[in-house]
Scaffold this motif. Sequence first.
Motif, PDB file in Angstrom:
ATOM      1  N   LYS A  87       0.828  -1.212   0.000  1.00 56.93           N
ATOM      2  CA  LYS A  87       0.000   0.000   0.000  1.00 56.93           C
ATOM      3  C   LYS A  87       0.867   1.269   0.000  1.00 56.93           C
ATOM      4  O   LYS A  87       0.546   2.238  -0.672  1.00 56.93           O
ATOM      5  N   GLU A 198      -3.706   7.321  11.157  1.00 55.29           N
ATOM      6  CA  GLU A 198      -5.027   7.024  10.569  1.00 55.29           C
ATOM      7  C   GLU A 198      -4.887   6.214   9.281  1.00 55.29           C
ATOM      8  O   GLU A 198      -5.632   5.263   9.050  1.00 55.29           O
ATOM      9  N   GLU A 199      -3.929   6.603   8.432  1.00 51.25           N
ATOM     10  CA  GLU A 199      -3.723   5.908   7.165  1.00 51.25           C
ATOM     11  C   GLU A 199      -3.309   4.459   7.398  1.00 51.25           C
ATOM     12  O   GLU A 199      -3.779   3.544   6.724  1.00 51.25           O
ATOM     13  N   GLU A 201      -3.781   2.640  10.098  1.00 52.51           N
ATOM     14  CA  GLU A 201      -4.835   1.856  10.759  1.00 52.51           C
ATOM     15  C   GLU A 201      -5.914   1.394   9.781  1.00 52.51           C
ATOM     16  O   GLU A 201      -6.616   0.422  10.056  1.00 52.51           O
ATOM     17  N   LYS A 202      -6.012   2.039   8.632  1.00 56.63           N
ATOM     18  CA  LYS A 202      -6.957   1.561   7.613  1.00 56.63           C
ATOM     19  C   LYS A 202      -6.572   0.163   7.147  1.00 56.63           C
ATOM     20  O   LYS A 202      -7.413  -0.615   6.715  1.00 56.63           O
TER      21      LYS A 202
END
Length: 318
Positions: A87, A198-199, A201-202
């Motif tokens: 990713k 946040e990114e 944890e996606k």
Amino acid sequence: MTKNIAITGNDIVKCKKLLENDELIGFPTETVYGLAGNALSVNAVAKIFEAKNRPTFDPLICHTFDINSIKNYVIDIPQVAYDLLEKFSPGPLTVLLPKKSNIPDLVTSGLENVAFRIPNHPLALELLQQLSFPVAAPSANPFGYISPTSALHVQKQLGYKIKYILDGGKCEIGLESTIIGFSNEKAHIYRLGGISVEEIEKITGKLEIHQSTSKPAAPGMLESHYAPRKQIYLGNIEQLTGKYKESNFGILSFSKKYRPQNNWVLSPSQNESEAAKNLFGYLRDLDEADCDIILAELIPEHGLGRAVNDRLLRASAK
Ligand code: TXA
Ligand code: MG
């Protein structure tokens, strides 16, 4: 006596030759500039520690150009690590993985894991693709000082110790990579950085953040790190300017300009990523400015704001 200075340019062939001869170069990435050497050569790696004046208990990050080439140097890539690499690579992500014996112990300070990342910078990737080894590269600053985000920053501090700086312009992200380690297929953050929590944890679900300070798992987490020479006082700027009114201060603020002079504003448009990009350069400017102390405020804990605040807190700890 004049100090030698490094040549600055974009000669990839020259960089390749220097690295193959165990020499060090200044190396651009999207996060910060690195001080690069052949990661498989103990001789080159020893030169990195010496040039930075870095204690050998503080391990180095290895850089390569794709996930397949990482496989040559690690025993195993857990699925979650693979997912993160897919990713976010190339990008500001560093993963800690169990090393093969071809990575010298000096690179990892004797630890079982080696740190790897794939930098998202065209010149860096072009160079890495032409090498038959990964490049070990800590940030190109003397140990404990602010990381460099331009070729000029590298020149000023380490130019007399290296022959060449590959000039890739101003770093796009401006903060070091986010470091992630794994145990039992679970991811843990060891250093906040260029990819927000946040990114990540996606992909991983809720994460544990290991923010130890006195006995760090990653010494980049030492309390006093990323520090300018001048003392930084963190807090509410209006209160601080009252408290230190007798002092010659400079200000580092998020979006508001409090004084016409000696006030660096990280992001007038209140954007945390822009603040990250400007942070280290402005700290250097303040260190060189006509002021004796630095008054600074934390920024919103949103996106890269959390990593920016982490660096400000460490820079203010003395
Ligand atoms: O963005 C970045 O990561 C930049 C650019 C140049 O790639 N590099 C960088 O390197 O920030 P450095 O050496 O300044 O910080 C690397 C951090 C250190 O705090 C080190 O302790 C940690 O990574 N580290 C490296 N290998 C490790 C390992 N095997 N286990 C735990 N921490 C490790
Ligand atoms: Mg560093």
